[in-house]
Design an enzyme around this catalytic site. Sequence first.
Site, PDB file in Angstrom:
ATOM      1  N   HIS A  92      -4.987  -6.044   2.886  1.00  0.00           N
ATOM      2  CA  HIS A  92      -5.073  -5.371   4.182  1.00  0.00           C
ATOM      3  C   HIS A  92      -6.523  -5.257   4.661  1.00  0.00           C
ATOM      4  CE1 HIS A  92      -3.160  -1.879   6.726  1.00  0.00           C
ATOM      5  NE2 HIS A  92      -3.783  -2.770   7.463  1.00  0.00           N
TER       6      HIS A  92
ATOM      7  N   TYR B  39       0.524   2.968   6.025  1.00  0.00           N
ATOM      8  CA  TYR B  39       1.214   3.541   7.186  1.00  0.00           C
ATOM      9  C   TYR B  39       2.063   4.749   6.794  1.00  0.00           C
ATOM     10  CZ  TYR B  39       0.137  -1.040   9.355  1.00  0.00           C
ATOM     11  OH  TYR B  39      -0.478  -2.181   9.831  1.00  0.00           O
TER      12      TYR B  39
END
Length: 340
Positions: A106, A52
Amino acid sequence: MGFVTLGKTGIKAQKQAFGCLPIQRISKEDAVSLLHRAYDGGMNFFDTARAYSDSEEKVGAAFAGMRDKIYIATKTGATTAEGMWKDLEQSLRMLQTDYIDIYQFHNPAFCPKPGGEDGLYDAALEAKKQGKIRHISITNHRLAVAHEAIDSGLYETLQFPYSYLAGPQEQELVDKCKAAGMGFIAMKGLAGGLIRDGMVAAAFMEQQPTVLPIWGVQHQWELDEFLSCIKEAPAMTAERQAVIDHDRKELSGDFCRGCGYCMPCPMGIEINNCARMSLMLRRAPAAGWLTEEWQEKMKKIETCLHCNKCSSKCPYGLDTPRLLKENYEDYWKVLEASKG
């Protein structure tokens, strides 16, 4: 205040948790202010990721010097042990901490396990032994990988898309996690923007005592809505149930959830929005989607190669080129109608 105990981790998180993906879109000053407001309002669980952009850096800046007062979850998209160690060390630096509460693989295309050629799980075990992570976890968009992770007994939490638009397949994951003593973290509680009423979504989550929703927050008004749920848990009223029933009927079947795992497109098509444009036009003020900027983005669908790379990566098995074509045709009809 209501709390969720994440399986066997012992972590007691406030039911309204903060998803830190959107704060990469705002300034560092604004992000720090928003995170402080969240903590002051009662939130104590913050989920971010190495992917992110500067989200971890902003979280670190906000909570430096008060690490023991919050829980931090982050993620690595690495596919090798070397890559995981690199991500972990970078995350620790950005977050200004010496440990991560919940460290998540992830959205891997497989379920990392001890002894695997990738070395990911063994590296995580070593990091846990060193005290750099406290709980080994996984996020995913694939049902098969999620089931394998639960059945393996190797993971302490699962993060998966879950909202009141979820079907029996997602509910089965919630129930399996509960039975296995595994925490369940719900991403996309607003279904990628398709759910328009946060209070209805929060009222639904209140009916799932083992589920921790992480609400993606970018604006103060969004945050304040969820902070109000801490002061008084939202009840499932007849009116809110009617909204859920309507949305479930309207949004059943094949529709793009906007997760973005089909990206990038070789022709630059913004698939995660273009493939669900018809829904967005009807569920949000249409004017924002009918601008010249969005007209140009929708025109890119004309260049689709039908390579099916997007379909092959879709965790929901959607025929993405077909959805793009249908949304393209509908878009121009709505645009023409708006001019009349």
